[in-house]
Design a protein around this motif. Structure first.
Motif, PDB file in Angstrom:
ATOM      1  N   UNK A  33       1.232  -0.920  -0.007  1.00  0.00           N
ATOM      2  CA  UNK A  33      -0.219  -0.382  -0.250  1.00  0.00           C
ATOM      3  C   UNK A  33       0.624   0.821   0.326  1.00  0.00           C
ATOM      4  N   UNK A  34       1.900   1.203   0.681  1.00  0.00           N
ATOM      5  CA  UNK A  34       2.926   2.337   0.801  1.00  0.00           C
ATOM      6  C   UNK A  34       3.609   2.954  -0.741  1.00  0.00           C
ATOM      7  N   UNK A  35       3.703   1.634  -1.515  1.00  0.00           N
ATOM      8  CA  UNK A  35       4.531   1.732  -2.654  1.00  0.00           C
ATOM      9  C   UNK A  35       3.356   2.082  -3.307  1.00  0.00           C
ATOM     10  N   UNK A  36       2.357   1.962  -3.371  1.00  0.00           N
ATOM     11  CA  UNK A  36       1.322   2.595  -4.334  1.00  0.00           C
ATOM     12  C   UNK A  36       0.966   3.880  -4.109  1.00  0.00           C
ATOM     13  N   UNK A  37       0.662   4.374  -2.893  1.00  0.00           N
ATOM     14  CA  UNK A  37       0.525   5.739  -2.694  1.00  0.00           C
ATOM     15  C   UNK A  37       1.754   6.313  -2.898  1.00  0.00           C
ATOM     16  N   UNK A  38       2.526   6.295  -2.980  1.00  0.00           N
ATOM     17  CA  UNK A  38       3.687   6.775  -3.647  1.00  0.00           C
ATOM     18  C   UNK A  38       3.659   6.763  -4.471  1.00  0.00           C
ATOM     19  N   UNK A  39       3.244   5.866  -6.088  1.00  0.00           N
ATOM     20  CA  UNK A  39       3.409   5.971  -6.878  1.00  0.00           C
ATOM     21  C   UNK A  39       2.215   7.441  -7.288  1.00  0.00           C
ATOM     22  N   UNK A  40       1.011   6.476  -6.472  1.00  0.00           N
ATOM     23  CA  UNK A  40      -0.431   7.665  -7.142  1.00  0.00           C
ATOM     24  C   UNK A  40       0.560   9.009  -6.524  1.00  0.00           C
ATOM     25  N   UNK A  41       1.739   9.534  -5.734  1.00  0.00           N
ATOM     26  CA  UNK A  41       1.226  11.261  -5.842  1.00  0.00           C
ATOM     27  C   UNK A  41       2.884  11.533  -5.838  1.00  0.00           C
ATOM     28  N   UNK A  47      14.859   4.506  -8.686  1.00  0.00           N
ATOM     29  CA  UNK A  47      15.330   3.222  -7.355  1.00  0.00           C
ATOM     30  C   UNK A  47      14.441   2.904  -6.155  1.00  0.00           C
ATOM     31  N   UNK A  48      13.691   4.200  -6.221  1.00  0.00           N
ATOM     32  CA  UNK A  48      12.832   3.616  -5.313  1.00  0.00           C
ATOM     33  C   UNK A  48      11.579   2.220  -5.242  1.00  0.00           C
TER      34      UNK A  48
END
Length: 341
Positions: A33-41, A47-48
């Protein structure tokens, strides 16, 4: 944390090795979920993005290639695990839970996960018991008051007690008054202080387990998980190495981009010359085919060198290959001038 330490930290988190409950599975979905939110915003770069994907892969490997997520490590889950060990298929048994607090909610959750489908909740406050039942909308859960406890227990095969009572609410005398002759009953008391008197064990067909029994199950499972964690560390080292190889290969990107851009420029120039010689009518009719042909040739020629350059794990060998390409194709000027990004 820097470089490999930070990489390993995220891998350990995704695998559940840094969780309070060793090996718990919920953390992996939180990492996703953290990955998904990071991509979304748009807060995650190349690299990340790759690191999160590698961490999720690591978490999945640990859960599929070790048994770290198995075995109850909380009192409520241990209570249900113990019941399943003794009774096997819980779907065949009528279950009663006395109490409607947090522990009772966890009991319902674990029971449903193990296949139990005939559950009754007994509580002084029927409203609170109903709220608990309503939190599991897809389950058919009965709700009863404490005045009906004797009747519900007499019709049950498995009873869990989890109330705040300071004195036992069940004892030998009460059970003798409500149980039919030869009626088998399993009692699991997860309350502190105990809700069930020790004298119930004197009844021939009644088996009773308490928190002390469950703590032994939990301790055994925790030790097993610690052993699995050692196996998991080996898998995580492999995933860290895989990420590191990819990360180190990024230094080849400017050379690869420069080579591709130079070849693409030559392709476009030669294609334009050829089309002009073929005449406008022929060029318009066949331009797409010729364009695709030349792109295909360029891609096939460049494919192997690029793959080999990226895959080269030896740093010195990779850098030597990059220098050779730069020299042979005169790429140094393009890279240093910043034409390639």
């Amino acid at each position: 944390l820097l470089h490999e330490d930070s990489i390993m930290h995220l891998m350990r988190v995704a695998a559940g090795l840094d969780s309070l409950v060793l090996g718990e599975g919920q953390i992996l979905s939180q990492v996703k979920q953290t990955h998904k939110l990071g991509q979304q915003y748009k807060g995650i770069g190349r690299i990340l993005n790759r690191l999160f994907k590698q961490a999720v892969t690591a978490g999945k490997r640990v859960r599929t290639e070790t048994s770290i997520g198995t075995g109850a490590v909380s009192i409520s889950s241990a209570a249900v695990e113990l019941a399943q060990m003794k009774l096997e298929d819980l779907s065949n048994y009528r279950v009663a839970i006395v109490g409607a607090g947090k522990m009772s909610k966890l009991l319902v959750q674990h029971l449903l996960a193990k296949g139990a489908n005939k559950i009754s909740i007994i509580n002084r406050s029927v409203g609170r018991a109903q709220d608990l039942a309503n939190s599991f909308k897809d389950a058919n859960i009965n709700v009863d008051s404490m005045s009906q406890m004797g009747q519900v227990i007499s019709n049950s095969d498995l009873v869990f007690t989890s109330t705040g009572a300071t004195e036992p609410i069940l004892d030998k005398a009460k059970l003798e008054g409500i149980l039919a002759p030869n009626k088998s009953l399993m009692l699991v008391d997860i309350s502190v202080p105990r809700n069930i008197s020790t004298d119930v064990s004197e009844l021939a067909n009644v088996r009773c387990f308490n928190v002390d029994d469950l703590k032994a199950v939990v301790a055994q499972n925790q030790e097993s998980r610690r052993q699995m964690a050692m196996e998991a560390e080996v898998l995580l080292e492999e995933e860290v190495e895989a990420f590191d190889v990819w990360w180190r290969s990024l230094e080849t990107v400017p050379t690869i981009n420069s080579l591709r851009q130079k070849i693409e420029t030559i392709r476009e120039q030669e294609l334009e010359k050829a089309l002009s010689r073929l005449g406008s009518e022929f060029a318009e009719k066949h331009q797409e085919v010729i364009e695709a042909l030349t792109r295909g040739i360029v891609n096939k020629i460049l494919h192997d060198p690029m793959v080999q350059l990226r895959a080269q794990q030896d740093i010195e060998a990779r850098r030597h290959a990059m220098q050779t390409l730069q020299l042979l194709f005169n790429l140094e000027s393009e890279i240093s001038s910043g034409k390639v990004v």
